[in-house]
Design a protein around this motif. Structure first.
Motif, short mmCIF file in Angstrom:
data_model
loop_
_atom_site.label_atom_id
_atom_site.label_comp_id
_atom_site.label_asym_id
_atom_site.label_seq_id
_atom_site.Cartn_x
_atom_site.Cartn_y
_atom_site.Cartn_z
N ASP A 124 12.51 30.94 -11.26
CA ASP A 124 11.36 31.17 -10.84
C ASP A 124 10.81 32.29 -12.59
N SER A 125 11.57 33.01 -12.65
CA SER A 125 11.06 34.38 -13.66
C SER A 125 11.02 33.29 -15.10
N LEU A 126 12.27 32.18 -15.27
CA LEU A 126 12.08 31.78 -16.63
C LEU A 126 11.26 30.42 -16.16
N ALA A 127 10.51 29.98 -15.05
CA ALA A 127 9.58 28.98 -15.19
C ALA A 127 8.58 29.36 -15.57
N ARG A 128 7.88 30.62 -15.24
CA ARG A 128 7.21 31.30 -15.60
C ARG A 128 6.92 32.05 -17.15
N ALA A 129 8.15 32.08 -17.97
CA ALA A 129 8.54 32.35 -19.02
C ALA A 129 7.88 30.95 -19.69
N ALA A 130 8.13 30.11 -19.33
CA ALA A 130 8.53 28.05 -19.37
C ALA A 130 6.89 27.99 -19.68
N LYS A 131 6.17 28.24 -19.00
CA LYS A 131 5.20 27.93 -18.52
C LYS A 131 3.92 28.49 -20.13
N SER A 132 4.30 29.51 -20.08
CA SER A 132 3.44 30.34 -20.51
C SER A 132 3.73 30.44 -22.01
N ARG A 133 5.01 29.49 -22.12
CA ARG A 133 5.61 28.30 -23.46
C ARG A 133 4.78 27.49 -24.04
N TYR A 134 4.45 26.36 -22.98
CA TYR A 134 4.03 24.93 -22.75
C TYR A 134 2.82 24.68 -22.25
N GLY A 135 2.22 25.72 -21.64
CA GLY A 135 1.35 25.69 -20.91
C GLY A 135 0.84 26.38 -19.70
N ALA A 136 -0.09 27.06 -18.84
CA ALA A 136 -0.23 27.08 -17.57
C ALA A 136 0.45 26.18 -16.37
N GLU A 137 -1.15 25.13 -17.06
CA GLU A 137 -1.10 23.86 -16.83
C GLU A 137 0.16 23.72 -16.32
N MET A 138 1.36 22.81 -16.57
CA MET A 138 2.55 22.39 -16.93
C MET A 138 2.49 23.14 -15.24
N ASP A 139 3.35 22.06 -14.60
CA ASP A 139 4.25 21.92 -13.72
C ASP A 139 5.68 22.04 -13.82
N ILE A 140 6.09 23.53 -14.32
CA ILE A 140 7.59 23.61 -15.30
C ILE A 140 8.11 24.58 -13.98
N ARG A 141 9.86 23.26 -13.57
CA ARG A 141 10.64 24.37 -12.85
C ARG A 141 11.73 24.02 -13.76
N VAL A 142 12.65 25.68 -12.74
CA VAL A 142 14.16 25.84 -14.05
C VAL A 142 14.88 25.41 -12.88
N LYS A 143 16.41 24.24 -12.98
CA LYS A 143 17.23 24.89 -12.02
C LYS A 143 18.74 25.86 -12.45
N ILE A 144 19.36 26.38 -11.64
CA ILE A 144 20.48 27.48 -12.61
C ILE A 144 21.12 26.78 -11.62
N ASP A 145 22.30 25.38 -12.43
CA ASP A 145 23.60 25.39 -11.46
C ASP A 145 24.78 26.77 -11.33
N ARG A 146 24.85 26.30 -9.68
CA ARG A 146 25.86 27.27 -9.07
C ARG A 146 27.09 27.62 -9.84
N ARG A 147 27.60 26.64 -10.43
CA ARG A 147 28.72 26.64 -11.20
C ARG A 147 28.98 27.26 -12.65
N THR A 148 28.38 26.26 -12.95
CA THR A 148 28.03 26.69 -14.66
C THR A 148 27.24 27.74 -15.06
N GLY A 149 26.47 28.14 -14.49
CA GLY A 149 25.13 28.56 -15.46
C GLY A 149 23.91 28.17 -15.68
N ASN A 150 24.59 26.83 -16.30
CA ASN A 150 23.45 26.01 -16.85
C ASN A 150 22.11 25.94 -16.51
N ALA A 151 21.49 26.72 -16.90
CA ALA A 151 20.04 26.34 -16.65
C ALA A 151 18.43 25.18 -17.25
N THR A 152 18.93 24.04 -16.26
CA THR A 152 17.92 23.14 -16.72
C THR A 152 16.06 23.43 -16.82
#
Length: 548
Positions: free
Chosen positions: A35-63
């Motif tokens: 949730d916190s990374l998604a909010r940071a991404a919205k501040s970068r790309y635009g608050a109107e965009m629906d940006i979502r972040v998914k962290i892989d539970r095995r590798t830690g990779n954030a998409t």
């Protein structure tokens, strides 16, 4: 910071560490990070965009992904997160309303401000999860005893460390003048657990009557096992208490079991309650017997119980009065709390004077109304007659059973009584009509002329006025105000109208006026009876399971 392969594993390690420290689910911490990374991404790309972040539970990779939803042509409100079916055709083969277009976007660089904001979001979510865990842990402990360590004192209130949280022992929930210092061990009763915005609030008490009951449950195995049951508890915290117990096993004495060998069990409870004196009383279904036990050590000569008013009069020998009342009324007050009854204590001398006054008043009534001499009037009172109605309408054989009363005398007595009653009824009706009482009220079945007169004096002059009355307004009742039972006088209470009779009369008036449909009333009564029967069956099943 940037979400790169260099710190992917660090995300999972951080989530694990925070979850372990706060004793919450690691999944909640990872979701907070997303949730916190998604909010940071919205501040970068635009608050109107629906940006979502998914962290892989095995590798830690954030998409990081951008979501756009297909909506109706005239329903587009946010052009950054929504698009029409026609606009979606380049991305989807057969787009439909509700479909989502998912595009991966580059990870964002978190500047100092964005990183601080993300940290605050994570901490907030972690705090909320920690509060939920604390509430879930302690909500089921309400009504039990808990041990803790005193942390500090704030304005007379004690803050107690109870393991995974803090509880508060308010100043008015402490026994007497007991005081605590930091790191003192304390035992208290969990009175209430509330979920509040600042976190779960755990309220403790050492003055609650159930605290003593729970202490006895800990000290007396028979209570814990259900062989002995605590039926009622009354306390004057730090001074004196009474506890009523009953045994479900005839071979076990409930009082002796609670006292213990040489008083060992009760002394353990007394020690915890700062020397509070405890009277252990055998409970009894009979109110009078139970009250006699509750007033110990005073001796009771007689008990007169008014069941409708929930009030009881106790007559004690003159020399037992102070013992029955107790110091500052403590003994009778605790007995009243234990039995749930209002108790009036009279000495034998006071009761004798009151009975004599009642005897004299009834004698004077018969002398004046029936023109009798004092001896004959006293004879009627001694035989149990209390009013003119009893004399006028009783079976003549009852009068003939009195010594010295023959058939002629009996007929003359009843004739005089009926003449007086008819004259009184006529005078009451005339007065009621003068006050404005209408025939609809005067002719209503169940109301005597004197009742109609009393209602008219209070402004109730029609059947409609009568139908709007509450049953307690007519029959009287009792109200609890600040823990004290207060008497509500009823308009028809002097005529010995019960609450049930008042309910029936009011409902009959409403039916006559067409305000209530009798058929609907019968249906409601049948549903109530069916519900009561089902509840009784359910309770029976519960008792069977408990017995098993």
């Amino acid at each position: 910071m940037a979400i790169t392969s260099a710190n992917q594993l660090e995300l999972l390690q951080t989530a694990e560490a925070v979850a372990r420290e706060k004793m919450i689910d690691p999944e909640l911490v990872i979701e907070a990070m997303e949730d916190s990374l998604a909010r940071a991404a919205k501040s970068r790309y635009g608050a109107e965009m629906d940006i979502r972040v998914k962290i892989d539970r095995r590798t830690g990779n954030a998409t990081f992904t951008r979501i756009r939803t297909v909506v109706e042509d005239d329903a587009v409100e946010n052009y950054q997160a929504e698009l029409t079916v026609e606009q979606a055709r380049p991305y989807l083969a057969d787009p439909k309303v509700g479909d989502e277009i998912v595009d991966e976007v580059p990870p964002v660089e978190l500047g100092r401000i964005a990183a601080q904001s993300a940290k605050q979001v994570i901490l907030q979510r972690v705090r909320e999860a920690e509060r939920d865990r604390q509430y879930e842990e302690f909500k089921d402990r309400a009504g039990t005893i808990i041990n803790g360590i005193v942390k500090r004192e704030e304005y007379g209130n004690i803050i107690v460390d109870v393991g995974r949280g803090e509880a508060i022992l308010r100043r008015n929930e402490k026994i007497g003048r007991e005081s605590y210092r930091p790191n003192d061990r304390i035992r208290a009763y969990v009175k209430d657990v509330r979920r509040e915005t600042r976190g779960p609030q755990i309220f403790l008490s050492r003055t609650d009557p159930q605290f003593m009951a729970e202490l006895f449950k800990m000290e007396v195995p028979e209570i814990y096992d259900g062989i002995i049951e605590i039926k009622a508890v009354a306390r004057d915290p730090g001074s004196r208490a009474k506890i009523a117990v009953i045994s479900h096993d005839n071979s076990i004495d409930p009082v002796g079991a609670c006292v213990g060998m040489r008083g060992s069990r009760v002394q353990a409870v007394v020690g915890e309650l700062q020397g509070e004196k405890i009277d252990i009383i055998p409970w009894n279904e009979d109110h009078a017997t139970f009250l006699v036990n509750a007033l110990q050590p005073a001796e009771v000569a007689k008990v007169v119980f008014d069941e409708e008013a929930g009030k009881i009069e106790v007559v004690v020998p003159d020399e037992q009065l102070s013992l029955a009342i107790g110091r500052r009324g403590q003994n009778v007050r605790l007995a009243s709390q234990l039995t749930g009854l209002d108790i009036d204590i009279l000495t034998e001398e006071e009761e004798s004077k009151r009975r004599q006054a009642e005897f004299n008043a009834r004698t004077a009534l018969f002398m004046d109304a029936l023109d009798l001499d004092e001896f004959f009037a006293q004879l009627l009172v001694a035989e149990g007659f209390t009013n003119l109605e009893e004399v006028a309408y009783i079976e003549q054989d009852e009068l003939l059973s009195i010594d010295g009363v023959d058939e002629g005398t009996a007929q003359e007595l009843q004739a005089r009584a009926r003449d007086v009653l008819e004259a009184r009824n006529k005078a009451a009706l005339d007065n009621a009509r003068a006050l404005g009482a209408e025939d609809s009220l005067i002719e209503f079945e169940g109301l005597t002329p004197q009742m109609v007169e009393a209602l008219a004096k209070d402004g109730i002059k029609t059947l409609e006025d009568f139908a709007t009355c509450a049953d307690w307004e007519l029959a009287g009742g009792w109200t609890t105000v600040n823990g004290q039972r207060v008497k509500d006088d009823g308009l028809l209470e002097p005529f010995d109208i019960s609450l049930e009779e008042a309910q029936t009369m009011v409902m009959t008036a409403r039916i006559l006026l067409g305000w209530v449909d009798p058929a609907e009333l019968e249906t409601a009564e049948e549903e109530t009876e069916a519900g009561d029967a089902a509840e009784a069956v359910e309770m029976g099943e519960d008792n069977t399971e408990a017995g098993a």
